[in-house]
Structures are given as structure tokens and as C-alpha cells.
Write a protein that holds these residues in place. Structure first.
Motif, mmCIF file in Angstrom:
data_model
loop_
_atom_site.group_PDB
_atom_site.id
_atom_site.type_symbol
_atom_site.label_atom_id
_atom_site.label_comp_id
_atom_site.label_asym_id
_atom_site.label_seq_id
_atom_site.Cartn_x
_atom_site.Cartn_y
_atom_site.Cartn_z
ATOM 1 N N GLY A 1 0.814 -1.212 0.000
ATOM 2 C CA GLY A 1 0.000 0.000 0.000
ATOM 3 C C GLY A 1 0.847 1.260 0.000
ATOM 4 O O GLY A 1 2.065 1.220 -0.160
ATOM 5 N N ASP A 2 0.183 2.397 0.172
ATOM 6 C CA ASP A 2 0.838 3.703 0.128
ATOM 7 C C ASP A 2 1.972 3.779 1.147
ATOM 8 O O ASP A 2 1.859 3.261 2.259
ATOM 9 C CB ASP A 2 -0.160 4.818 0.442
ATOM 10 N N MET A 3 3.057 4.463 0.737
ATOM 11 C CA MET A 3 4.216 4.606 1.615
ATOM 12 C C MET A 3 4.878 5.956 1.402
ATOM 13 O O MET A 3 4.789 6.529 0.317
ATOM 14 C CB MET A 3 5.265 3.522 1.327
ATOM 15 N N LYS A 4 5.565 6.412 2.438
ATOM 16 C CA LYS A 4 6.406 7.598 2.311
ATOM 17 C C LYS A 4 7.690 7.184 1.594
ATOM 18 O O LYS A 4 8.110 6.023 1.667
ATOM 19 C CB LYS A 4 6.764 8.157 3.689
ATOM 20 N N ILE A 5 8.322 8.158 0.943
ATOM 21 C CA ILE A 5 9.571 7.862 0.231
ATOM 22 C C ILE A 5 10.608 7.287 1.198
ATOM 23 O O ILE A 5 11.317 6.329 0.859
ATOM 24 C CB ILE A 5 10.117 9.115 -0.493
ATOM 25 N N ARG B 1 -1.494 12.878 7.704
ATOM 26 C CA ARG B 1 -0.992 12.894 9.080
ATOM 27 C C ARG B 1 0.269 13.739 9.240
ATOM 28 O O ARG B 1 0.648 14.081 10.340
ATOM 29 C CB ARG B 1 -0.717 11.464 9.557
ATOM 30 N N ASP B 2 0.937 14.032 8.113
ATOM 31 C CA ASP B 2 2.176 14.816 8.155
ATOM 32 C C ASP B 2 2.252 15.641 6.880
ATOM 33 O O ASP B 2 2.652 15.152 5.832
ATOM 34 C CB ASP B 2 3.383 13.878 8.278
ATOM 35 N N LYS B 3 1.851 16.882 6.969
ATOM 36 C CA LYS B 3 1.749 17.762 5.792
ATOM 37 C C LYS B 3 3.091 17.963 5.086
ATOM 38 O O LYS B 3 3.137 18.356 3.936
ATOM 39 C CB LYS B 3 1.171 19.132 6.199
ATOM 40 N N LEU C 1 2.947 10.884 0.303
ATOM 41 C CA LEU C 1 2.683 9.450 0.211
ATOM 42 C C LEU C 1 2.750 9.071 -1.258
ATOM 43 O O LEU C 1 2.262 9.792 -2.120
ATOM 44 C CB LEU C 1 1.300 9.109 0.759
ATOM 45 N N ILE C 2 3.354 7.936 -1.522
ATOM 46 C CA ILE C 2 3.453 7.426 -2.878
ATOM 47 C C ILE C 2 2.454 6.277 -2.991
ATOM 48 O O ILE C 2 2.419 5.389 -2.145
ATOM 49 C CB ILE C 2 4.880 6.921 -3.184
ATOM 50 N N SER C 3 1.642 6.324 -4.036
ATOM 51 C CA SER C 3 0.677 5.245 -4.246
ATOM 52 C C SER C 3 0.752 4.777 -5.695
ATOM 53 O O SER C 3 1.141 5.515 -6.586
ATOM 54 C CB SER C 3 -0.739 5.696 -3.885
ATOM 55 N N ILE C 4 0.364 3.552 -5.887
ATOM 56 C CA ILE C 4 0.395 2.950 -7.214
ATOM 57 C C ILE C 4 -0.904 3.302 -7.954
ATOM 58 O O ILE C 4 -1.980 3.323 -7.352
ATOM 59 C CB ILE C 4 0.624 1.421 -7.102
ATOM 60 N N THR C 5 -0.793 3.575 -9.246
ATOM 61 C CA THR C 5 -1.973 3.877 -10.059
ATOM 62 C C THR C 5 -2.522 2.584 -10.655
ATOM 63 O O THR C 5 -1.905 1.524 -10.549
ATOM 64 C CB THR C 5 -1.604 4.825 -11.225
ATOM 65 N N GLU C 6 -3.674 2.689 -11.307
ATOM 66 C CA GLU C 6 -4.240 1.523 -12.003
ATOM 67 C C GLU C 6 -3.265 1.005 -13.058
ATOM 68 O O GLU C 6 -3.096 -0.200 -13.218
ATOM 69 C CB GLU C 6 -5.590 1.874 -12.644
#
Length: 147
Positions: free
Chosen positions: A55-59, A93-95, A99-104
Motif C-alpha cells: 500500500g501507500d508509503m512515504k519515500i 498525518r504529516d503535511k 505518500l506514494i501510491s500505485i496507479t491503475e
């Protein structure tokens, strides 16, 4: 010139180091074409696969999980973003963090590459029996933690 004489344990350590490196190069040589066929690098695949499964993650988290440097990861992330395989969004949660997320599209690429990767791994690693793989995993974990 005098020939250098090494202790037996030093020769064994040198041999192990050489074999580990050659093995890694050999395995990677057989794995890399799967990624190249889909026009992604091995590093890009590992980032996509991580996001796909975790899932989504910070760099920062991606850097830690992939053992990359921050500078290298920035380039990888930028290229994945340009290809439309990932998105950057502000972490609620931290401006200050993204967050990096995967696209379709990224999800689709990972599924295709991952299925081929699994088949290829079976072919490449099929020379070992299951028990040998388990023993090797245990030994490599032990070696990796010996700092």
C-alpha cells in the motif's frame, strides 16, 4: 615478487564472497529480461511491487525497504511518476511528507510483470530443492544480520 600466503579461513571467506557475488550476478542476469521486456528497471519494479503488496508509503519507507539511497530513489520515483505508474499525494498525518501510491496503470504493470517474474524465478531457482531453499534462506538471513 613474493607470492602472498593467506590463512585458510581468509581463503574460505574470499571464496564465499566471490561465490555470493557471482551467484547474485547470475541470478540477476536471468531475472532482468522480464523487467526490460516491460520497459521498467529492476529498481522500478521493486518499488511498484512494494506499493502493490504493502500500500501507500512515504519515500523514506520505500528507501528503507529497498535499501536504496534517497537520491537514487528520487530519480526512480520521478520516472515512475512520469510514466503514470505512481501518484504523489500529501500525507494527511504529516503535511511535510508525501505518500506514494500505485496507479491503475502501475497495478496492471506489476500484475503482468509479477506473474512472469514468478514463473521465471521457478525456472531460475528450480535447481534447488525446497529444503535447500529453506536452508539457504536461513543461512543468508543469518549472514545478512551479522553486523
Amino acid at each position: 615478487m613474493e607470492k602472498k600466503i593467506y590463512l585458510e579461513k581468509d581463503l574460505l571467506n574470499l571464496k564465499l564472497f566471490l561465490i555470493l557475488n557471482r551467484c547474485g550476478l547470475s541470478v540477476n542476469k536471468n531475472i532482468y529480461p522480464i523487467f526490460k521486456k516491460e520497459n521498467i528497471t529492476e529498481a522500478q519494479f521493486y518499488v511498484l511491487e512494494l506499493l502493490y503488496h504493502k500500500g501507500d508509503m512515504k519515500i523514506k519507507e520505500i528507501v528503507e525497504k529497498t535499501f536504496s539511497s534517497g537520491g537514487t530513489m528520487t530519480v526512480i520515483i520521478d520516472n515512475l511518476f512520469k510514466e503514470g505508474l505512481i501518484l504523489r499525494k500529501q500525507d494527511p498525518r504529516d503535511k511535510r511528507a508525501s505518500l506514494i501510491s500505485i496507479t491503475e496503470k502501475g497495478y496492471s504493470v506489476v500484475e503482468k510483470v509479477f506473474n512472469n517474474h514468478i514463473k521465471n524465478l521457478d525456472k531460475v531457482l528450480g535447481v534447488l530443492e525446497d529444503k535447500e531453499k529453506e536452508n539457504l534462506i536461513d543461512l543468508l538471513r543469518k549472514l545478512g544480520k551479522a553486523q
